[in-house]
Scaffold this motif. Structure first.
Motif, mmCIF file in Angstrom:
data_model
loop_
_atom_site.group_PDB
_atom_site.id
_atom_site.type_symbol
_atom_site.label_atom_id
_atom_site.label_comp_id
_atom_site.label_asym_id
_atom_site.label_seq_id
_atom_site.Cartn_x
_atom_site.Cartn_y
_atom_site.Cartn_z
ATOM 1 N N UNK A 143 -2.159 8.413 4.900
ATOM 2 C CA UNK A 143 -2.347 7.026 5.334
ATOM 3 C C UNK A 143 -2.047 6.118 4.160
ATOM 4 N N UNK A 144 -1.689 4.878 4.471
ATOM 5 C CA UNK A 144 -1.464 3.879 3.426
ATOM 6 C C UNK A 144 -2.808 3.307 3.011
ATOM 7 N N UNK A 145 -3.150 3.482 1.741
ATOM 8 C CA UNK A 145 -4.409 2.961 1.220
ATOM 9 C C UNK A 145 -4.180 1.597 0.589
ATOM 10 N N UNK A 146 -5.193 0.716 0.665
ATOM 11 C CA UNK A 146 -5.034 -0.599 0.046
ATOM 12 C C UNK A 146 -5.058 -0.525 -1.477
ATOM 13 N N UNK A 147 -4.753 -1.642 -2.130
ATOM 14 C CA UNK A 147 -4.763 -1.755 -3.588
ATOM 15 C C UNK A 147 -6.176 -1.486 -4.136
ATOM 16 N N UNK A 179 0.834 -1.200 0.000
ATOM 17 C CA UNK A 179 0.000 0.000 0.000
ATOM 18 C C UNK A 179 0.870 1.254 0.000
ATOM 19 N N UNK A 180 0.435 2.256 -0.743
ATOM 20 C CA UNK A 180 1.173 3.511 -0.854
ATOM 21 C C UNK A 180 0.591 4.554 0.094
ATOM 22 N N UNK A 230 -4.189 -1.672 8.648
ATOM 23 C CA UNK A 230 -2.942 -1.054 8.193
ATOM 24 C C UNK A 230 -3.168 0.429 7.878
ATOM 25 N N UNK A 231 -4.282 0.746 7.259
ATOM 26 C CA UNK A 231 -4.606 2.145 6.976
ATOM 27 C C UNK A 231 -4.709 2.951 8.273
#
Length: 193
Positions: free
Chosen positions: A17-21, A5-6, A175-176
């Motif tokens: 925040x890290x967003x999912x695919x 995630x980026x 994770x987000x």
């Protein structure tokens, strides 16, 4: 091979925040309120919402996430008996959060039976909420993960329900939440003015 995630800028870069695919920024498709960032899965009917809401001083920390869950149920008109159910409320450990400014953090899982766009058809949706409390900014950060479980064939969501694509998971949501980071506290002054 799964892509990591980026980190994605939120509220003009004040948060990230890290967003999912497979994420689409919904603001590119329709108007979103200033206090929200809304993301949709490209192939499923799942969505993620990061929302800055007023800190509820009258609600104890351990009850605040349930307060927001019930508020969402009211907004979704999920008021029929059995239409709303909380299955789990747990505190989130401060050391595992990127938002170190929060005084407490809570996660709730539950279900709501709701319709989309005021349709008659009802869909069963698992709703995961994370609430990060920031009393010093008179703000709560509410992160919602809407994960439809059963979609009525009469719902406008039915078209995307049969699509075979890798859906987001609770781990993606966690994770987000864990990577949410504050870069500019001035954001909260803007929201409260």
């Amino acid at each position: 091979m799964e892509r990591a995630p980026q980190s994605y800028p939120l509220f003009g870069g004040a948060l990230s925040a890290a967003l999912p695919h497979n994420t689409v920024d919904t603001s590119k498709l329709r108007e979103i309120p200033d206090n929200q960032e809304v993301f949709a899965h490209t192939h499923t009917d799942q969505s993620l919402i990061v929302e800055l809401v007023e800190y509820q001083t009258q609600v104890a920390d351990q009850d605040a996430v349930r307060y927001h869950f019930e508020d969402i149920a009211g907004s979704n008109k999920a008021s029929e008996p059995g239409a709303v159910q909380v299955t789990d409320v747990v505190p989130l450990s401060q050391p595992e959060l990127g938002l170190s400014e929060c005084s407490s953090a809570w996660m709730l899982s539950g279900t709501q039976c709701v319709s989309k766009f005021n349709e008659e058809a009802k869909n069963s949706v698992t709703l995961h909420l994370a609430l990060l409390r920031l009393p010093q900014f008179s703000t709560d950060v509410l992160i919602s993960f809407n994960d439809p479980q059963s979609i009525s064939p009469h719902s406008s969501s039915a078209a995307s329900a049969g699509t075979q694509s890798e859906p987001w998971t609770l781990q993606d949501f966690r994770h987000m939440v864990q990577t949410l980071t504050l870069h500019d506290p001035g954001l909260f002054g803007e929201m409260n003015s």
